[in-house]
Motif scaffolding. Sequence first.
Motif, PDB file in Angstrom:
ATOM      1  N   HIS A   1       1.563  12.820  -9.560  1.00 47.44           N
ATOM      2  CA  HIS A   1       1.886  13.837  -8.555  1.00 47.44           C
ATOM      3  C   HIS A   1       3.305  13.601  -8.050  1.00 47.44           C
ATOM      4  O   HIS A   1       3.558  12.667  -7.295  1.00 47.44           O
ATOM      5  N   GLU A   2       4.224  14.447  -8.439  1.00 47.80           N
ATOM      6  CA  GLU A   2       5.621  14.271  -8.047  1.00 47.80           C
ATOM      7  C   GLU A   2       5.945  15.128  -6.825  1.00 47.80           C
ATOM      8  O   GLU A   2       5.082  15.775  -6.247  1.00 47.80           O
ATOM      9  N   GLY A   3       7.209  15.083  -6.437  1.00 45.70           N
ATOM     10  CA  GLY A   3       7.695  16.021  -5.438  1.00 45.70           C
ATOM     11  C   GLY A   3       7.863  15.501  -4.036  1.00 45.70           C
ATOM     12  O   GLY A   3       8.096  16.283  -3.107  1.00 45.70           O
ATOM     13  N   ALA A   4       7.775  14.196  -3.809  1.00 41.69           N
ATOM     14  CA  ALA A   4       7.991  13.674  -2.462  1.00 41.69           C
ATOM     15  C   ALA A   4       9.453  13.862  -2.063  1.00 41.69           C
ATOM     16  O   ALA A   4      10.367  13.601  -2.841  1.00 41.69           O
ATOM     17  N   SER A   5       9.669  14.303  -0.834  1.00 41.12           N
ATOM     18  CA  SER A   5      11.027  14.486  -0.328  1.00 41.12           C
ATOM     19  C   SER A   5      11.353  13.513   0.792  1.00 41.12           C
ATOM     20  O   SER A   5      12.461  13.536   1.341  1.00 41.12           O
ATOM     21  N   LEU A   6      10.398  12.648   1.120  1.00 39.83           N
ATOM     22  CA  LEU A   6      10.592  11.727   2.242  1.00 39.83           C
ATOM     23  C   LEU A   6       9.734  10.486   2.034  1.00 39.83           C
ATOM     24  O   LEU A   6       8.610  10.571   1.532  1.00 39.83           O
ATOM     25  N   ILE A   7      10.286   9.326   2.419  1.00 41.73           N
ATOM     26  CA  ILE A   7       9.554   8.058   2.384  1.00 41.73           C
ATOM     27  C   ILE A   7       9.567   7.459   3.786  1.00 41.73           C
ATOM     28  O   ILE A   7      10.606   7.430   4.452  1.00 41.73           O
TER      29      ILE A   7
ATOM     30  N   GLN B   1      11.604  -6.658   9.811  1.00 40.91           N
ATOM     31  CA  GLN B   1      10.935  -6.213   8.588  1.00 40.91           C
ATOM     32  C   GLN B   1      11.969  -6.157   7.457  1.00 40.91           C
ATOM     33  O   GLN B   1      12.998  -5.501   7.603  1.00 40.91           O
ATOM     34  N   LEU B   2      11.685  -6.841   6.376  1.00 35.37           N
ATOM     35  CA  LEU B   2      12.584  -6.837   5.230  1.00 35.37           C
ATOM     36  C   LEU B   2      12.203  -5.715   4.261  1.00 35.37           C
ATOM     37  O   LEU B   2      11.084  -5.218   4.256  1.00 35.37           O
ATOM     38  N   GLY B   3      13.159  -5.346   3.402  1.00 32.82           N
ATOM     39  CA  GLY B   3      12.989  -4.239   2.470  1.00 32.82           C
ATOM     40  C   GLY B   3      13.810  -3.065   2.957  1.00 32.82           C
ATOM     41  O   GLY B   3      13.297  -2.013   3.315  1.00 32.82           O
ATOM     42  N   ARG B   4      15.119  -3.225   2.957  1.00 30.84           N
ATOM     43  CA  ARG B   4      16.015  -2.299   3.655  1.00 30.84           C
ATOM     44  C   ARG B   4      15.985  -0.879   3.095  1.00 30.84           C
ATOM     45  O   ARG B   4      15.994  -0.649   1.885  1.00 30.84           O
ATOM     46  N   GLY B   5      15.965   0.044   4.027  1.00 31.33           N
ATOM     47  CA  GLY B   5      15.860   1.458   3.697  1.00 31.33           C
ATOM     48  C   GLY B   5      16.949   2.013   2.801  1.00 31.33           C
ATOM     49  O   GLY B   5      16.660   2.805   1.888  1.00 31.33           O
ATOM     50  N   PRO B   6      18.243   1.675   3.027  1.00 32.11           N
ATOM     51  CA  PRO B   6      19.300   2.245   2.182  1.00 32.11           C
ATOM     52  C   PRO B   6      19.114   1.948   0.706  1.00 32.11           C
ATOM     53  O   PRO B   6      19.402   2.809  -0.145  1.00 32.11           O
ATOM     54  N   LEU B   7      18.610   0.760   0.380  1.00 29.90           N
ATOM     55  CA  LEU B   7      18.400   0.414  -1.020  1.00 29.90           C
ATOM     56  C   LEU B   7      17.227   1.207  -1.602  1.00 29.90           C
ATOM     57  O   LEU B   7      17.280   1.647  -2.756  1.00 29.90           O
ATOM     58  N   ILE B   8      16.180   1.404  -0.808  1.00 23.74           N
ATOM     59  CA  ILE B   8      15.051   2.217  -1.272  1.00 23.74           C
ATOM     60  C   ILE B   8      15.523   3.640  -1.571  1.00 23.74           C
ATOM     61  O   ILE B   8      15.167   4.228  -2.598  1.00 23.74           O
ATOM     62  N   THR B   9      16.352   4.195  -0.681  1.00 25.71           N
ATOM     63  CA  THR B   9      16.908   5.530  -0.905  1.00 25.71           C
ATOM     64  C   THR B   9      17.736   5.570  -2.194  1.00 25.71           C
ATOM     65  O   THR B   9      17.610   6.485  -3.009  1.00 25.71           O
ATOM     66  N   ALA B  10      18.589   4.560  -2.370  1.00 29.76           N
ATOM     67  CA  ALA B  10      19.463   4.524  -3.549  1.00 29.76           C
ATOM     68  C   ALA B  10      18.659   4.430  -4.847  1.00 29.76           C
ATOM     69  O   ALA B  10      19.009   5.047  -5.857  1.00 29.76           O
ATOM     70  N   LEU B  11      17.571   3.667  -4.822  1.00 29.71           N
ATOM     71  CA  LEU B  11      16.787   3.444  -6.037  1.00 29.71           C
ATOM     72  C   LEU B  11      15.844   4.605  -6.357  1.00 29.71           C
ATOM     73  O   LEU B  11      15.502   4.830  -7.513  1.00 29.71           O
TER      74      LEU B  11
ATOM     75  N   ASP C   1       0.852  -1.179   0.000  1.00 29.16           N
ATOM     76  CA  ASP C   1       0.000   0.000   0.000  1.00 29.16           C
ATOM     77  C   ASP C   1       0.892   1.235   0.000  1.00 29.16           C
ATOM     78  O   ASP C   1       1.767   1.377   0.854  1.00 29.16           O
ATOM     79  N   ALA C   2       0.656   2.123  -0.958  1.00 34.00           N
ATOM     80  CA  ALA C   2       1.432   3.356  -1.054  1.00 34.00           C
ATOM     81  C   ALA C   2       0.490   4.544  -0.940  1.00 34.00           C
ATOM     82  O   ALA C   2      -0.545   4.593  -1.608  1.00 34.00           O
ATOM     83  N   ALA C   3       0.842   5.473  -0.064  1.00 34.59           N
ATOM     84  CA  ALA C   3       0.050   6.681   0.125  1.00 34.59           C
ATOM     85  C   ALA C   3       0.960   7.892  -0.048  1.00 34.59           C
ATOM     86  O   ALA C   3       1.981   8.001   0.630  1.00 34.59           O
ATOM     87  N   LEU C   4       0.594   8.778  -0.960  1.00 35.19           N
ATOM     88  CA  LEU C   4       1.314  10.030  -1.162  1.00 35.19           C
ATOM     89  C   LEU C   4       0.528  11.117  -0.435  1.00 35.19           C
ATOM     90  O   LEU C   4      -0.641  11.373  -0.767  1.00 35.19           O
ATOM     91  N   VAL C   5       1.137  11.734   0.570  1.00 36.79           N
ATOM     92  CA  VAL C   5       0.412  12.679   1.416  1.00 36.79           C
ATOM     93  C   VAL C   5       1.195  13.977   1.588  1.00 36.79           C
ATOM     94  O   VAL C   5       2.429  13.984   1.541  1.00 36.79           O
TER      95      VAL C   5
ATOM     96  N   ALA D   1       7.158   0.911  -5.933  1.00 40.30           N
ATOM     97  CA  ALA D   1       5.873   1.473  -5.496  1.00 40.30           C
ATOM     98  C   ALA D   1       6.007   2.972  -5.244  1.00 40.30           C
ATOM     99  O   ALA D   1       5.126   3.762  -5.606  1.00 40.30           O
ATOM    100  N   ALA D   2       7.126   3.371  -4.628  1.00 44.89           N
ATOM    101  CA  ALA D   2       7.361   4.795  -4.344  1.00 44.89           C
ATOM    102  C   ALA D   2       7.498   5.609  -5.626  1.00 44.89           C
ATOM    103  O   ALA D   2       7.024   6.745  -5.704  1.00 44.89           O
ATOM    104  N   VAL D   3       8.138   5.026  -6.626  1.00 51.88           N
ATOM    105  CA  VAL D   3       8.288   5.718  -7.911  1.00 51.88           C
ATOM    106  C   VAL D   3       6.939   5.804  -8.622  1.00 51.88           C
ATOM    107  O   VAL D   3       6.539   6.859  -9.130  1.00 51.88           O
ATOM    108  N   ASN D   4       6.194   4.697  -8.638  1.00 47.95           N
ATOM    109  CA  ASN D   4       4.943   4.636  -9.384  1.00 47.95           C
ATOM    110  C   ASN D   4       3.860   5.546  -8.795  1.00 47.95           C
ATOM    111  O   ASN D   4       3.038   6.094  -9.539  1.00 47.95           O
ATOM    112  N   ILE D   5       3.842   5.715  -7.485  1.00 46.54           N
ATOM    113  CA  ILE D   5       2.810   6.541  -6.860  1.00 46.54           C
ATOM    114  C   ILE D   5       2.991   8.012  -7.225  1.00 46.54           C
ATOM    115  O   ILE D   5       2.074   8.823  -7.063  1.00 46.54           O
TER     116      ILE D   5
END
Length: 384
Positions: free
Chosen positions: A86-92, A120-130, A17-21, A78-82
Amino acid sequence: MTRVIGLMSGTSVDGIDAALVDISGQDLDIKVELVEKATYPYPSALRERILSVCAGEAISMPEFAQLDDAIAIAFAEAAVNIQTVHEGASLIGSHGQTVFHRPPIGVEEANEVNLGYSLQLGRGPLITALTGITTVSNFRAADIAVGGQGAPLVPRVDAALLAHPNEIRCIQNIGGIGNVTYIPNRSGDWLSQIRGWDTGPGNSLLDLAVHQLSDGTKNYDENGEWAASGKICQPLVDKWLKHPYFQAPPPKSTGRELFGFDYITQCFDEAKEYQLNAADFLATLTELTATSIVYNYRHFLPQTPQRVLLCGGGSRNLYLKQRLQALLGSTSVTTTDEFGLNADFKEAIAFAVLAYWRQDGSPGNLPCATGAKQEVLLGEVFER
């Protein structure tokens, strides 16, 4: 104003589930506007792999690393697709995928540390890098380190977004596991009176049963229609309610380790003597979810709530909602949708808020809910 992406996959492992807020304000005095929302299913092979690991299948460290990477990649996508429109997210804020949760064990011995553990799997550093976006992840660890359960982490968010000056409310999430936030009137020392804990199974047992009873053709009981066509076996519900978890006082938390594959197998075995058909079995399982929630309310809440606000996938199960209303009597049962907070994406929104608070320097946990010794900042920050 800060644009934040909240990412969440719960114990049902349905998808991300991805929410852009858009969030503004500080601490509890914040405003949240949902800009975009979407659920991105896991690839079927990845979902099956996650479920098998959650069920206790042993894997090697190379396989573990590969799974961690695969989940992080799925979360990043998911973060890219959401943001396609509407672009412009500065934080996940990424909760990741829980594959193991162990609450604190018993009473601390003189030479032993009996802290909980949650992975919880899905490490943050890789999400940041991608994604190129600062990511906050691994939210549960800090609460656990100070003696907390590491769950539920949404009560402080619920307090900020759903408290009422004159009404006692329970916010009941029904995902794979159910969790409640009890919120008194927003007056006086109200924050210290909030309570929260995992009530027990939400959709986890129902989904497993539907998958088995449909020979793998269905993953859930849409609107609870299959269960609604059956008859409840009350003696079986009464037997299941004697499980030690339901009797234990909060703070408490649980997961698939307790209410997963092994437990549903036990439920099927214990149902044999009653010769239930598929619909009867699902009606009885649904009643267990509803009754266990109400049992928790009656035994552990300071006061009966005037209103229960449902969220999570189970809030769309009309039969389950009807059973909750019947069991709760005069207490109004509705959804968070009616109070401006999307019921399907509330958990994803919550982790966007927790990431915002982490950057803002505000604590994210409530010790009165998790049992932690103190308020702490939640999550590890990985800068872009």
